[in-house]
Scaffold this active site. Structure first.
Site, PDB file in Angstrom:
ATOM      1  N   ASP A  13       0.869  -1.169   0.000  1.00  0.00           N
ATOM      2  CA  ASP A  13       0.000   0.000   0.000  1.00  0.00           C
ATOM      3  C   ASP A  13       0.916   1.232   0.000  1.00  0.00           C
ATOM      4  O   ASP A  13       2.123   1.122   0.254  1.00  0.00           O
ATOM      5  CB  ASP A  13      -0.885  -0.020   1.250  1.00  0.00           C
ATOM      6  CG  ASP A  13      -1.808   1.190   1.326  1.00  0.00           C
ATOM      7  OD1 ASP A  13      -2.384   1.550   0.291  1.00  0.00           O
ATOM      8  OD2 ASP A  13      -1.906   1.784   2.412  1.00  0.00           O
ATOM      9  N   ASP A  16      -1.227  -0.696   6.209  1.00  0.00           N
ATOM     10  CA  ASP A  16      -1.414  -0.262   7.592  1.00  0.00           C
ATOM     11  C   ASP A  16      -2.824   0.204   7.899  1.00  0.00           C
ATOM     12  O   ASP A  16      -3.190   0.323   9.064  1.00  0.00           O
ATOM     13  CB  ASP A  16      -0.437   0.868   7.947  1.00  0.00           C
ATOM     14  CG  ASP A  16      -0.914   2.223   7.429  1.00  0.00           C
ATOM     15  OD1 ASP A  16      -1.458   2.263   6.313  1.00  0.00           O
ATOM     16  OD2 ASP A  16      -0.742   3.223   8.142  1.00  0.00           O
ATOM     17  N   ASP A  26      -6.962  -1.792   4.427  1.00  0.00           N
ATOM     18  CA  ASP A  26      -6.019  -2.820   3.990  1.00  0.00           C
ATOM     19  C   ASP A  26      -6.343  -4.185   4.585  1.00  0.00           C
ATOM     20  O   ASP A  26      -5.785  -5.190   4.146  1.00  0.00           O
ATOM     21  CB  ASP A  26      -4.582  -2.441   4.398  1.00  0.00           C
ATOM     22  CG  ASP A  26      -4.093  -1.185   3.698  1.00  0.00           C
ATOM     23  OD1 ASP A  26      -4.484  -0.990   2.534  1.00  0.00           O
ATOM     24  OD2 ASP A  26      -3.347  -0.414   4.304  1.00  0.00           O
TER      25      ASP A  26
END
Length: 624
Positions: free
Chosen positions: A315, A507, A511
């Site tokens: 991410d 995080d 996610d």
């Protein structure tokens, strides 16, 4: 007293030692026949007990290595080597104690985390909180948000809180791995699990015990301890071939020599303790080593998977970037004032959990803008937030989403590392809030390390707009970019990535689905407990992406140690069996030698505790 506790903890060892000594005494006083009958009866009971356990394992779908031990015990009894049969029983029963000892040694850092968990908090009485140390001790679970706590010198901070005293020094090594104490100023956040310095400090609780940082770590450690390592599967890969080779060697020795004793002499060297104990010890050592480095792995299966990863996906916000964007520009449109759109946007973002929302609120506070409450507010997952503020509909979010509600939206031109929150008011485009979130300084080196250590594919999966994603990816060295993704699209892409296994690093709450879906989900959990941390297989407790390299390195080192320990045990056993086929190793000596083989493999397995430290290379300059 401790000696008697040990005897009580391991009754099988105690009984075997008593029988063994008794048989030796009878043998010494010319009552060998009586000793033989006692040994035969005792070993027979042990064989039956072992067979019952084997049947239970088979019913659970697990065929293990105990068959070798059973055949060895029966064979030694059949040829009159009852002393050797007792040594085998002692070895098998002692395996439990040996595994406990090695396991405690391997789990020492995990156990240290659990043992340090705070249990009592000193709550300052409300009437005295400002000027007195009069306290009421309460269980840490009873601390409420807003309570003022006294943390005495060298005590552990019980819950997450804000420092009320002017300054404080805290040892956060158990949380971050940072060996040097850190100094916090008044108003700074102090995490549970930190050890106070030489001066008493007052903190105000901001989270309940169950939500605080250290308790979350403890919960993860319990999950890691309770989960089953792939040790059974790892041993089973070798169980049938090793059993077959052992029986063939023993049978061949019997056939060539014509002496059934030779069968027993060979088989006593094929006992399975190296496979059953060494591998579990290695995996426990790996879990403990990772915990000491600030990385919690939820079980041995995770170690095996992370050791084999071939693809990695990241991410962007809070993972490859530092996760604290700062407002750098306000670009109003259609006659709106910059303070006006910032005030409206920050008022709406009070109802959002997105990382940009916090940055917008902080920017409004810095300008001393008064935030308004919303009559109605909702967050559109991954798209933005819609709120009714002072009778006006305010939308803050991605350009595509805002454009669907305000067709006159114009995309902004952004510089490298900049992100934008688009604002619409009552269906009209109101402007853009430009924020900058710079890549983590270590991100490029981490990506470079992965590429040079057998990770063939690295990609970015993010919900952010393409321009922002591309600028960050360009700086950290990622060429495969998938931007403006919804959570289910991330999951779909992660499922399709090849080669496998795939590691996903993120995080945020959004996610969590893709972390759970990946072969190995890694959560950056240093900033508190999140859904991502609960869904992930690995949680990094330190706010540094460099710990990802430690996690992969420890996983690979641990798996290598476990496999090597197994091969040491197999190699030594087969080598000794081949020697025993010549008849030069009596059964009793063979049983004793096999104990040394067990000890050698277990000591080698403990090498998993000393995984080598990894030095990141200097990051390559991004291509222009």
């Amino acid at each position: 007293m401790r000696f008697f506790r040990l005897l009580w903890r391991y009754p099988a060892i105690t009984a075997t030692v008593i029988v063994f000594i008794g048989v030796l005494v009878l043998h010494a006083v010319d009552a060998a026949v009586v000793g033989r009958w006692i040994a035969t009866a005792y070993v027979s009971v042990f064989v039956v007990w072992t067979l019952i356990g084997m049947v239970r394992d088979v019913l659970r779908g697990h065929v293990g290595l105990d068959i070798l031990a059973v055949v060895a015990m029966v064979a030694t009894l059949a040829v009159g080597e009852y002393i050797a049969s007792l040594i085998i029983v002692l070895m098998l029963s002692g395996g439990e104690a040996l595994e406990d000892f090695a396991g405690r040694r391997a789990k020492r850092d995990l156990s240290a985390l659990l043992d340090r968990s705070p249990r009592i908090a000193h709550v300052l009485l409300p009437s005295h909180a400002a000027d007195s140390d009069e306290v009421r001790d309460v269980p840490v679970d009873e601390v409420a948000v807003g309570d003022v706590l006294l943390v005495r010198p060298s005590e552990i901070v019980p819950v997450d809180g804000l420092l009320l005293t002017e300054t404080g020094t805290f040892d956060e090594s158990s949380l971050t791995g940072e060996s040097m104490p850190v100094t916090r100023e008044s108003g700074g956040e102090v995490l549970s699990g930190a050890i106070n310095g030489s001066r008493a400090a007052r903190i105000q609780a901001v989270r309940l015990s169950s939500d605080s940082q250290y308790q979350q770590i403890v919960a993860l450690v319990h999950a890691a301890e309770d989960s089953h390592a792939p040790v059974v599967r790892l041993a089973d890969r070798f169980a049938i071939p090793f059993t077959a080779v052992s029986l063939v060697l023993a049978g061949t020795a019997w056939a060539i020599s014509g002496d059934a004793t030779r069968f027993a002499e060979v088989l006593v060297l094929a006992t399975p303790c190296p496979l059953l104990i060494a591998a579990p010890v290695a995996f426990l050592g790996g879990l403990s080593r990772a915990a000491k480095a600030g990385v919690i792995m939820k079980g041995g299966a995770v170690i095996e998977q992370i050791a084999r990863i071939r693809s990695a996906a990241f991410d962007k916000t809070g993972t490859l970037t530092q996760g604290r964007p700062e407002l750098v520009d306000v670009r109003p449109a259609n006659g709106f004032d910059s303070d006006e759109i910032l005030q409206l946007a920050a008022s709406a973002e009070q109802y959002s959990t997105h990382v940009l929302a916090d940055s917008i609120r902080r920017a409004a506070a810095a300008r001393e803008l008064l935030l308004h409450g919303a009559y109605e507010a909702r967050e559109e997952a991954t798209n933005g937030v819609v709120a009714e503020i002072e009778g006006r509909q305010v939308v803050v979010g991605k350009p595509a989403y805002v454009a669907s509600l305000a067709p006159d939206t114009v995309r902004a031109t952004l510089e490298v590392s900049e992100a934008a929150a688009y604002v619409a008011v009552d269906g009209r485009f109101a402007g853009v809030l430009v924020l900058a979130d710079h890549p983590r300084p270590e991100a490029a080196a981490v990506i470079s390390w992965l590429r040079t250590h057998e990770v063939d594919r690295v990609a970015m999966l993010t919900g952010d707009v393409s321009s922002t994603a591309e600028s960050v990816a360009h700086q950290v060295g990622i060429s495969e970019i998938h931007a403006e993704l919804l959570p289910h699209e991330k999951v779909h892409l992660a499922a399709e990535l090849q080669p496998r296994p795939v590691m996903m690093v993120g995080d945020g709450v959004n996610d969590a689905p893709v972390l759970a879906a990946a072969d190995v989900g890694v959560a950056m959990g240093a900033k508190g407990a999140t859904a991502a941390g609960q869904a992930a297989d690995v949680v990094i407790l330190v706010d540094s992406l460099a710990k990802l390299v430690d996690a992969v390195s420890i996983g690979r080192h641990t798996l290598r140690v476990a496999l090597t320990a197994i091969w040491i045990g197999i190699g030594l056993s087969i080598g000794l069996m081949i020697v025993a086929m010549t008849g030069v190793i009596p059964a009793v000596v063979g049983a004793l030698v096999q104990e040394l083989v067990d000890l050698a493999t277990i000591l080698y397995a403990l090498r998993a505790l000393s995984a080598p430290s990894t030095v990141l290379p200097a990051p390559p300059s991004p291509e222009r």
